[in-house]
Design a protein around this motif. Structure first.
Motif, PDB file in Angstrom:
ATOM      1  N   LEU A 107      10.153  -8.662   1.781  1.00  0.00           N
ATOM      2  CA  LEU A 107       9.344  -7.284   2.313  1.00  0.00           C
ATOM      3  C   LEU A 107       9.070  -7.163   3.859  1.00  0.00           C
ATOM      4  O   LEU A 107       9.254  -6.109   4.284  1.00  0.00           O
ATOM      5  CB  LEU A 107       8.040  -7.309   1.494  1.00  0.00           C
ATOM      6  N   SER A 108       8.996  -8.434   4.464  1.00  0.00           N
ATOM      7  CA  SER A 108       8.539  -8.270   5.916  1.00  0.00           C
ATOM      8  C   SER A 108       9.840  -7.823   6.581  1.00  0.00           C
ATOM      9  O   SER A 108       9.744  -6.908   7.299  1.00  0.00           O
ATOM     10  CB  SER A 108       7.974  -9.364   6.504  1.00  0.00           C
ATOM     11  N   ARG A 111      10.254  -3.955   5.499  1.00  0.00           N
ATOM     12  CA  ARG A 111       9.339  -3.092   6.357  1.00  0.00           C
ATOM     13  C   ARG A 111       9.902  -2.714   7.753  1.00  0.00           C
ATOM     14  O   ARG A 111       9.632  -1.858   8.169  1.00  0.00           O
ATOM     15  CB  ARG A 111       8.057  -3.898   6.590  1.00  0.00           C
ATOM     16  N   LYS A 112      10.662  -3.673   8.373  1.00  0.00           N
ATOM     17  CA  LYS A 112      11.169  -3.477   9.726  1.00  0.00           C
ATOM     18  C   LYS A 112      12.374  -2.589   9.750  1.00  0.00           C
ATOM     19  O   LYS A 112      12.813  -1.416  10.403  1.00  0.00           O
ATOM     20  CB  LYS A 112      11.547  -4.921  10.379  1.00  0.00           C
ATOM     21  N   LEU A 145       9.956  -0.912  -4.822  1.00  0.00           N
ATOM     22  CA  LEU A 145       9.410  -0.193  -3.749  1.00  0.00           C
ATOM     23  C   LEU A 145      10.034   1.258  -4.122  1.00  0.00           C
ATOM     24  O   LEU A 145      11.398   1.523  -4.375  1.00  0.00           O
ATOM     25  CB  LEU A 145      10.261  -0.520  -2.531  1.00  0.00           C
ATOM     26  N   PRO A 174      12.740   2.657   6.553  1.00  0.00           N
ATOM     27  CA  PRO A 174      11.563   2.369   5.929  1.00  0.00           C
ATOM     28  C   PRO A 174      10.682   3.651   5.659  1.00  0.00           C
ATOM     29  O   PRO A 174       9.785   3.664   4.631  1.00  0.00           O
ATOM     30  CB  PRO A 174      10.749   1.505   6.824  1.00  0.00           C
ATOM     31  N   SER A 175      10.901   4.540   6.442  1.00  0.00           N
ATOM     32  CA  SER A 175      10.086   5.860   6.383  1.00  0.00           C
ATOM     33  C   SER A 175       9.954   6.526   4.696  1.00  0.00           C
ATOM     34  O   SER A 175       9.222   7.108   4.373  1.00  0.00           O
ATOM     35  CB  SER A 175      10.427   6.732   7.268  1.00  0.00           C
ATOM     36  N   THR A 178       7.993   3.439  -0.220  1.00  0.00           N
ATOM     37  CA  THR A 178       6.519   3.234  -0.296  1.00  0.00           C
ATOM     38  C   THR A 178       6.207   1.700  -0.535  1.00  0.00           C
ATOM     39  O   THR A 178       6.690   1.150  -1.476  1.00  0.00           O
ATOM     40  CB  THR A 178       5.832   4.124  -1.481  1.00  0.00           C
ATOM     41  N   PHE A 179       5.410   1.215   0.355  1.00  0.00           N
ATOM     42  CA  PHE A 179       5.353  -0.440   0.495  1.00  0.00           C
ATOM     43  C   PHE A 179       3.855  -0.743  -0.135  1.00  0.00           C
ATOM     44  O   PHE A 179       3.006   0.077  -0.128  1.00  0.00           O
ATOM     45  CB  PHE A 179       5.208  -0.838   1.885  1.00  0.00           C
ATOM     46  N   ASP A 181       0.269  -2.488  -0.397  1.00  0.00           N
ATOM     47  CA  ASP A 181      -0.634  -2.749   0.547  1.00  0.00           C
ATOM     48  C   ASP A 181      -0.571  -4.068   1.093  1.00  0.00           C
ATOM     49  O   ASP A 181      -0.159  -5.079   0.331  1.00  0.00           O
ATOM     50  CB  ASP A 181      -2.190  -2.819   0.243  1.00  0.00           C
ATOM     51  N   VAL A 182      -0.412  -4.400   2.528  1.00  0.00           N
ATOM     52  CA  VAL A 182      -0.193  -5.762   3.143  1.00  0.00           C
ATOM     53  C   VAL A 182      -1.102  -6.664   2.436  1.00  0.00           C
ATOM     54  O   VAL A 182      -0.675  -7.863   2.070  1.00  0.00           O
ATOM     55  CB  VAL A 182      -0.352  -5.735   4.522  1.00  0.00           C
ATOM     56  N   GLU A 185       0.041  -8.256  -0.734  1.00  0.00           N
ATOM     57  CA  GLU A 185       1.068  -9.141  -1.040  1.00  0.00           C
ATOM     58  C   GLU A 185       0.814 -10.667  -0.829  1.00  0.00           C
ATOM     59  O   GLU A 185       0.192 -11.315  -0.187  1.00  0.00           O
ATOM     60  CB  GLU A 185       2.020  -9.033   0.358  1.00  0.00           C
TER      61      GLU A 185
END
Ligand code: HQG
Length: 190
Positions: A107-108, A111-112, A145, A174-175, A178-179, A181-182, A185
């Protein structure tokens, strides 16, 4: 699928998606292999393969992993390739969200940089949440996702529907994802 058919299906996936050289096969444009040559080379390699076994693999799979040509002389993998093949698919416009199944540890990075094909030619997307969960579970604790696929398409990204359960595209920034909530995780419920 019984164990023997699963084994054959996995072997075919390996050869047709990643390593035709393993059977000394030359894939034709579109990723097609000649069925008789495939069977002959597989047998020479000590494997049990026949036209009827191929038919069973195609009929038994819950995912449509392979296609036989109309005259049944050629076979190809529908998706999953790491080798460079031009599948000549028709771009499609999705009419609703798609989903990507991944695992928590990715995920991290996602996200980037969004979704990247990694070792394959395309990023693989699923129409349903449940299918994406199964895809993600192959890699660890699954995370789904959701993707705003119509907006992705509108923004100029080309999407292809490979099968009823698999869509393909080159990159999902990434935009459009939908991730979760941090905070949630990797957390256990109290
Ligand atoms: C992840 C199976 C870090 C991605 C399945 C996935 C599917 C990133 C892994 C088909 C990333 C690649 C394909 C980034 C993506 N940073 N990790 N920026 N972008 N990833 O196996 O989609 O059963 O190559 O989330 O069901 O899991 O074989 O792709 O976790 O349909 O027919 O990198 O293969 O089909 O893994 O699976 P894979 P996939 P079959």
């Amino acid at each position: 699928m019984d164990d023997r058919l699963t084994q054959t299906s996995k072997f075919l996936s390996y050869v047709l998606r990643h390593n035709p050289d393993a059977l000394n096969l030359e894939l034709e444009p579109g990723g097609w292999a000649d069925v008789e040559t495939l069977i002959g080379h597989a047998r020479a390699d000590g494997r049990t393969l026949s036209r009827s076994r191929l038919r069973h693999v195609l009929d038994a799979g819950e995912k449509r992993r392979f296609t036989l040509s109309e005259d049944a002389t050629k076979i190809r993998a529908n998706y999953g390739h790491s080798i460079d093949v031009n599948l000549d698919l028709t771009p499609m416009s999705p009419d609703g969200p798609l989903h990507h199944g991944t695992a928590e540890q990715a995920l991290s990075s996602i996200r980037k940089e969004g979704l990247r094909p990694q070792s394959r030619q395309y990023v693989h997307l699923s129409p349903t949440w449940d299918e994406a969960t199964s895809v993600g579970a192959r890699h660890g604790i699954p995370v789904v996702l959701p993707i705003d696929a119509p907006a992705l398409h509108e923004a100029g990204h080309t999407l292809y529907r490979s099968t009823d359960t698999v869509w393909l595209t080159r990159h999902v920034p990434p935009s459009f994802l939908t991730f979760p909530d941090v905070e949630s995780e990797g957390q256990e419920d109290d």
